[in-house]
Design a protein around this motif. Structure first.
Motif, PDB file in Angstrom:
ATOM      1  N   ARG A 256      25.991 -19.760  12.849  1.00 25.98           N
ATOM      2  CA  ARG A 256      25.497 -21.100  13.189  1.00 25.98           C
ATOM      3  C   ARG A 256      25.677 -21.408  14.680  1.00 25.98           C
ATOM      4  NH1 ARG A 256      30.384 -22.482  10.352  1.00 25.98           N
ATOM      5  NH2 ARG A 256      31.959 -23.394  11.743  1.00 25.98           N
ATOM      6  N   GLU A 257      26.523 -20.650  15.360  1.00 26.90           N
ATOM      7  CA  GLU A 257      26.721 -20.861  16.788  1.00 26.90           C
ATOM      8  C   GLU A 257      25.732 -20.068  17.631  1.00 26.90           C
ATOM      9  OE1 GLU A 257      31.421 -21.681  17.316  1.00 26.90           O
ATOM     10  OE2 GLU A 257      30.911 -19.674  16.595  1.00 26.90           O
TER      11      GLU A 257
ATOM     12  N   ALA B 242      20.467 -17.068  22.247  1.00 28.62           N
ATOM     13  CA  ALA B 242      21.396 -16.816  21.135  1.00 28.62           C
ATOM     14  C   ALA B 242      22.037 -15.439  21.253  1.00 28.62           C
ATOM     15  CB  ALA B 242      20.654 -16.949  19.805  1.00 28.62           C
ATOM     16  N   PHE B 243      21.250 -14.421  21.613  1.00 29.55           N
ATOM     17  CA  PHE B 243      21.811 -13.074  21.758  1.00 29.55           C
ATOM     18  C   PHE B 243      22.696 -12.970  23.003  1.00 29.55           C
ATOM     19  CE2 PHE B 243      18.322 -11.748  18.855  1.00 29.55           C
ATOM     20  CZ  PHE B 243      19.114 -11.133  17.905  1.00 29.55           C
TER      21      PHE B 243
ATOM     22  N   SER C 233      15.587 -27.015  13.685  1.00 33.63           N
ATOM     23  CA  SER C 233      15.823 -27.356  15.091  1.00 33.63           C
ATOM     24  C   SER C 233      16.763 -28.547  15.222  1.00 33.63           C
ATOM     25  CB  SER C 233      14.495 -27.657  15.785  1.00 33.63           C
ATOM     26  OG  SER C 233      13.655 -26.536  15.760  1.00 33.63           O
ATOM     27  N   VAL C 234      16.576 -29.543  14.366  1.00 30.32           N
ATOM     28  CA  VAL C 234      17.477 -30.699  14.401  1.00 30.32           C
ATOM     29  C   VAL C 234      18.891 -30.291  14.022  1.00 30.32           C
ATOM     30  CG1 VAL C 234      17.948 -32.941  13.358  1.00 30.32           C
ATOM     31  CG2 VAL C 234      15.607 -32.330  13.956  1.00 30.32           C
ATOM     32  N   LEU C 235      19.025 -29.424  13.004  1.00 26.99           N
ATOM     33  CA  LEU C 235      20.356 -28.953  12.602  1.00 26.99           C
ATOM     34  C   LEU C 235      21.015 -28.142  13.711  1.00 26.99           C
ATOM     35  CD1 LEU C 235      19.750 -27.872   8.880  1.00 26.99           C
ATOM     36  CD2 LEU C 235      20.991 -29.885   9.713  1.00 26.99           C
ATOM     37  N   VAL C 236      20.242 -27.256  14.337  1.00 22.13           N
ATOM     38  CA  VAL C 236      20.795 -26.434  15.423  1.00 22.13           C
ATOM     39  C   VAL C 236      21.227 -27.307  16.591  1.00 22.13           C
ATOM     40  CG1 VAL C 236      20.227 -24.696  17.152  1.00 22.13           C
ATOM     41  CG2 VAL C 236      19.547 -24.345  14.782  1.00 22.13           C
TER      42      VAL C 236
ATOM     43  N   GLY D  76      33.309 -22.241  30.197  1.00 21.79           N
ATOM     44  CA  GLY D  76      32.219 -22.509  31.130  1.00 21.79           C
ATOM     45  C   GLY D  76      30.868 -22.016  30.645  1.00 21.79           C
ATOM     46  N   THR D  77      30.719 -20.687  30.557  1.00 21.73           N
ATOM     47  CA  THR D  77      29.428 -20.087  30.225  1.00 21.73           C
ATOM     48  C   THR D  77      28.969 -20.452  28.818  1.00 21.73           C
ATOM     49  OG1 THR D  77      30.011 -18.229  31.657  1.00 21.73           O
ATOM     50  CG2 THR D  77      28.134 -17.938  30.179  1.00 21.73           C
ATOM     51  N   LEU D  78      29.881 -20.375  27.846  1.00 21.32           N
ATOM     52  CA  LEU D  78      29.514 -20.689  26.469  1.00 21.32           C
ATOM     53  C   LEU D  78      29.085 -22.149  26.315  1.00 21.32           C
ATOM     54  CD1 LEU D  78      29.263 -19.597  23.614  1.00 21.32           C
ATOM     55  CD2 LEU D  78      31.659 -20.216  23.221  1.00 21.32           C
TER      56      LEU D  78
END
Length: 212
Positions: free
Chosen positions: A55-56, A42-43, A107-110, A160-162
């Motif tokens: 949320r992303e 995430a970071f 976890s399901v939401l993410v 690509g990376t994202l």
């Protein structure tokens, strides 16, 4: 309904157990590893562009799982007593169950959000605009919604990376959901599914107990 054999009564349950039998240490270790991995990814996503929304970049989901893991290690260290005869053990088990249930839902939401964003990013057509990257789903539509990613020197980092990071988040959070479900189930089963009625059959010396 079955008949317990000699030595399988409540006294046997109160007997000291091996360290690995007190609490599923593997679950706590998996929670720690998955939580750290989700937070790290995430970071890394956030380092691509500060425009990414909370949320992303679900670092919060990983942090909650790390907290559940720490509580799992605490449960592992607490001296085992049946039927939660100490308030510390009862509170720790209750908090662990709540954190596992919360981790499962998050976890399901993410995973759902990551799947949506991955499909969206895969359809982007981006162009550089100074230090920013402007992306559209349909560049031929003048009123189509545009997504601006600030401080991105190369739009390949978005398309690509994202997208790769979103895919990794899907896999990690699905694994996290499974581990949280297993942890919550183990706590529920340990507390409610197995118990002794306390009814003695036969003489005291024979120690035959009835299991419900």
């Amino acid at each position: 309904m079955g008949i317990m054999k000699r030595g399988e009564g409540p006294e046997a349950e109160d007997a000291p157990k091996c360290c690995g039998c007190r609490f599923p240490l593997l679950i706590a270790l998996l929670q720690l590893l998955l939580g750290a991995a989700i937070t790290t990814v995430a970071f890394l996503m956030l380092s691509l562009s500060p425009s990414l929304l909370t949320r992303e970049t679900p670092h919060w989901a990983g942090i909650i799982l790390c907290l559940a893991s720490v509580l799992g290690f605490i449960l592992y260290c607490i001296t085992y007593l049946p039927d939660e005869k100490t308030s510390v053990q009862f509170i720790a088990k209750l908090l662990y169950f709540v954190l596992c249930a919360l981790g499962l839902v998050l976890s399901v939401l993410v995973a759902a959000f990551a799947g949506h964003h991955h499909s969206q990013v895969s359809s982007f057509l981006c162009q550089q605009a100074g230090e920013d990257c402007v992306c559209r789903l349909d560049p031929g539509d003048p009123i189509a919604r545009s997504f601006t990613y600030r401080e991105v020197s190369d739009c390949e980092a978005v398309t690509g990376t994202l997208g790769l990071y979103f895919l990794i988040q899907i896999v990690l959070n699905l694994c996290q959901a499974g581990v949280c479900a297993a942890g919550a189930f183990i706590m529920w089963k340990h507390r409610y599914q197995v118990f002794f009625a306390g009814l003695q059959i036969g003489s005291i010396s024979s120690k035959h107990w009835q299991k419900v």
